[in-house]
Design an enzyme around this catalytic site. Structure first.
Site, mmCIF file in Angstrom:
data_model
loop_
_atom_site.group_PDB
_atom_site.id
_atom_site.type_symbol
_atom_site.label_atom_id
_atom_site.label_comp_id
_atom_site.label_asym_id
_atom_site.label_seq_id
_atom_site.Cartn_x
_atom_site.Cartn_y
_atom_site.Cartn_z
ATOM 1 N N GLY A 148 5.946 1.550 7.488
ATOM 2 C CA GLY A 148 6.349 0.174 6.874
ATOM 3 C C GLY A 148 7.462 0.193 5.706
ATOM 4 C CB ILE A 192 5.228 1.990 0.864
ATOM 5 C CG1 ILE A 192 4.659 0.636 0.077
ATOM 6 C CG2 ILE A 192 5.120 3.130 -0.370
ATOM 7 C CD1 ILE A 192 3.396 0.615 -0.576
ATOM 8 C CG ASP A 213 3.338 2.556 11.858
ATOM 9 O OD1 ASP A 213 2.609 1.859 12.211
ATOM 10 O OD2 ASP A 213 4.110 2.421 10.729
ATOM 11 N NE ARG A 215 -2.144 -7.131 -4.165
ATOM 12 C CZ ARG A 215 -2.132 -7.465 -5.396
ATOM 13 N NH1 ARG A 215 -3.046 -8.574 -6.057
ATOM 14 N NH2 ARG A 215 -1.664 -6.667 -6.137
ATOM 15 C CG ASN A 258 -5.723 -2.072 4.518
ATOM 16 O OD1 ASN A 258 -5.298 -2.389 5.628
ATOM 17 N ND2 ASN A 258 -5.308 -2.317 3.488
ATOM 18 C CB ILE A 298 0.138 4.549 -1.135
ATOM 19 C CG1 ILE A 298 0.618 5.694 -1.589
ATOM 20 C CG2 ILE A 298 0.594 3.441 -2.085
ATOM 21 C CD1 ILE A 298 2.208 5.688 -1.599
ATOM 22 C CB SER A 299 -4.129 2.289 2.176
ATOM 23 O OG SER A 299 -3.142 3.090 2.946
ATOM 24 C CG ASN A 300 -3.877 -1.167 -2.639
ATOM 25 O OD1 ASN A 300 -4.611 -0.628 -3.585
ATOM 26 N ND2 ASN A 300 -2.528 -1.622 -2.842
ATOM 27 C CG HIS A 311 -3.996 -0.139 -8.120
ATOM 28 N ND1 HIS A 311 -3.141 -0.134 -8.977
ATOM 29 C CD2 HIS A 311 -3.418 -0.244 -7.004
ATOM 30 C CE1 HIS A 311 -2.065 -0.565 -8.356
ATOM 31 N NE2 HIS A 311 -1.986 -0.810 -7.298
HETATM 32 N N1 APR Z 1 -2.043 4.849 11.527
HETATM 33 C C1 APR Z 1 -0.655 4.680 10.975
HETATM 34 N N2 APR Z 1 -0.021 3.876 10.465
HETATM 35 C C2 APR Z 1 -0.773 2.469 10.451
HETATM 36 C C3 APR Z 1 -2.190 2.068 10.831
HETATM 37 C C4 APR Z 1 -2.607 3.309 11.499
HETATM 38 N N3 APR Z 1 -3.851 3.695 11.958
HETATM 39 N N4 APR Z 1 -2.423 1.031 11.141
HETATM 40 C C5 APR Z 1 -1.315 0.448 10.273
HETATM 41 N N5 APR Z 1 -0.328 1.044 10.404
HETATM 42 C C6 APR Z 1 1.030 1.003 9.798
HETATM 43 C C7 APR Z 1 1.467 -0.305 10.297
HETATM 44 O O1 APR Z 1 1.948 -0.326 11.658
HETATM 45 C C8 APR Z 1 2.800 -0.586 9.236
HETATM 46 O O2 APR Z 1 3.960 -0.137 9.577
HETATM 47 O O3 APR Z 1 1.075 0.666 8.374
HETATM 48 C C9 APR Z 1 2.291 0.247 7.939
HETATM 49 C C10 APR Z 1 2.283 -0.518 6.736
HETATM 50 O O4 APR Z 1 3.484 -0.848 6.216
HETATM 51 P P1 APR Z 1 3.786 -2.337 5.670
HETATM 52 O O5 APR Z 1 3.043 -3.476 6.414
HETATM 53 O O6 APR Z 1 5.200 -2.593 5.475
HETATM 54 O O7 APR Z 1 2.985 -2.181 4.390
HETATM 55 P P2 APR Z 1 3.544 -1.653 2.996
HETATM 56 O O8 APR Z 1 4.033 -2.535 2.078
HETATM 57 O O9 APR Z 1 4.158 -0.325 3.264
HETATM 58 O O10 APR Z 1 2.035 -1.053 2.162
HETATM 59 C C11 APR Z 1 1.036 -0.091 2.974
HETATM 60 O O11 APR Z 1 0.199 0.119 0.575
HETATM 61 O O12 APR Z 1 0.369 -0.556 -1.523
HETATM 62 C C12 APR Z 1 -0.511 -0.511 -0.324
HETATM 63 O O13 APR Z 1 -1.347 -2.787 -0.312
HETATM 64 C C13 APR Z 1 -0.352 -1.915 0.209
HETATM 65 O O14 APR Z 1 -2.292 -1.397 1.946
HETATM 66 C C14 APR Z 1 -0.980 -1.541 1.823
HETATM 67 C C15 APR Z 1 0.003 -0.329 1.975
#
Ligand code: APR
Length: 312
Positions: free
Chosen positions: A13, A15, A35, A86, A99, A122-124, A179
């Site tokens: 996504g 990040i 992904d 978020r 998450n 990094i996930s929250n 955090h």
């Molecule tokens: N395996 C791999 N990827 C996954 C899975 C999984 N099981 N579940 C979801 N994803 C992918 C989503 O499909 C999406 O493309 O994780 C990606 C997250 O990307 P974004 O929605 O753009 O989020 P982003 O801004 O990158 O933030 C990701 O980091 O800072 C934290 O709070 C934020 O928890 C969030 C995470």
């Protein structure tokens, strides 16, 4: 590709894409942007775009999009952003229900395919997600860390630099603890190139900077409708680079504590040295009584989310 380092980015996504761009541009290794199957083509498209970017910028890193864990086999570094970010009005802790199963899925697959990787989560909610990752994989504590402190410290440093009217390069500051909104910007150790920050900024103004730092992520969520991605990615890449290049960087990292600072069986942001062996050392610094109190409050918040995870 065999002799190059292999970097797995779990989540393609906002990040994830920025992580891929930075890792490729710095030629840290070949990048695998992973992904879920529904987003596989999206990941492949981003990867191709980034490889074409290399033809202009002049880097040779390979970037691949995938939804197949087998492609990540033997990765040297994993950076995990899988999950939902978020939305305005949400706290990081509000993300736990959605998450938690995602981090468990990632950890289960990573344990199988990338057991020797240095992992940066990094996930929250960050501190609970990194705890859960370690719990599921059972990986050594030195090989797993969470990215929050480098980002929170960067926010703090920027606000201080702007207020003091100095370059951000000269601000030395760290944010410790969880955090969340009760993170601990350590004013007692904050300097502008060695000169205590109190020489530059009045106490009440410092306090408002501390508050702005604590809510720094939310400020961006409110502006953009989703969470930040440039600085979070840069922060995680600094940690990955410290590992890959054995730089021995002293950074605020969410690290597994076994008595340090008085906490056990908890991940929380503390100063730590990252080098070729991973998180090589936790550095204990003297905190003021007020800072110790704030750290205790922050630790209690982290523990409450970890407890929610343990019950789920
Ligand atoms: N395996 C791999 N990827 C996954 C899975 C999984 N099981 N579940 C979801 N994803 C992918 C989503 O499909 C999406 O493309 O994780 C990606 C997250 O990307 P974004 O929605 O753009 O989020 P982003 O801004 O990158 O933030 C990701 O980091 O800072 C934290 O709070 C934020 O928890 C969030 C995470």
């Amino acid at each position: 590709m065999a002799n190059r380092k292999k970097i797995g980015l779990i989540g393609a996504g906002n990040i994830g894409g920025e992580l891929a761009r930075l890792c490729a541009n710095k030629e840290l290794g070949d990048v695998f942007l992973f992904d879920i199957p529904a987003k596989e083509n999206f990941a492949k498209g981003k990867a191709l775009d980034l490889e074409q970017n290399g033809a202009i910028l002049g880097y040779d890193s390979h970037v691949r999009g995938t939804a197949n864990w087998a492609d990540l086999e033997g990765a040297d570094v994993l950076i995990v952003t899988a999950g939902i970010p978020r939305k305005p009005g949400q706290s990081r802790d509000d993300l736990v229900a959605v998450n938690l199963p995602i981090i468990r899925d990632v950890a289960t697959n990573a344990k199988k395919h990338c057991p020797n990787a240095f992992v940066i989560v990094i996930s929250n909610p960050l501190d609970a997600m990194v705890y859960e990752y370690k719990r599921v994989t059972g990986c050594p504590k030195g090989m797993i860390t969470g990215m929050a402190g480098v980002l929170d410290s960067a926010r703090f440093q920027l606000f201080l630099a702007r207020e003091a009217g100095v370059s951000v390069k000269d601000v030395r500051a760290m944010v410790l603890g969880g955090h969340g909104d009760d993170m601990v910007p350590v004013l007692s150790m904050t300097t502008i190139n060695g000169i205590p920050v109190s020489n530059f900024i009045a106490k009440d103004k410092l306090q408002s900077i501390v508050e702005r730092t604590r809510k720094g992520g939310g400020e961006i969520v409110n502006l953009m409708g989703t969470s930040a991605y440039y600085a979070p990615a840069t922060a995680a890449v600094a940690m990955a680079e410290a590992y890959l290049l054995d730089q021995k960087r002293l950074l605020a990292c969410a690290t597994y504590l076994e008595g340090e600072y008085g906490y056990k069986d908890l991940f929380m942001g503390v100063p730590a040295v990252i080098g070729g062996k991973g998180v090589e050392k936790i550095v204990e610094i003297p905190l003021s009584d007020e800072e110790k109190g704030m750290l205790a409050k922050s630790a209690a918040s982290v523990q409450s989310i970890v407890d929610v995870c343990k019950k789920s």
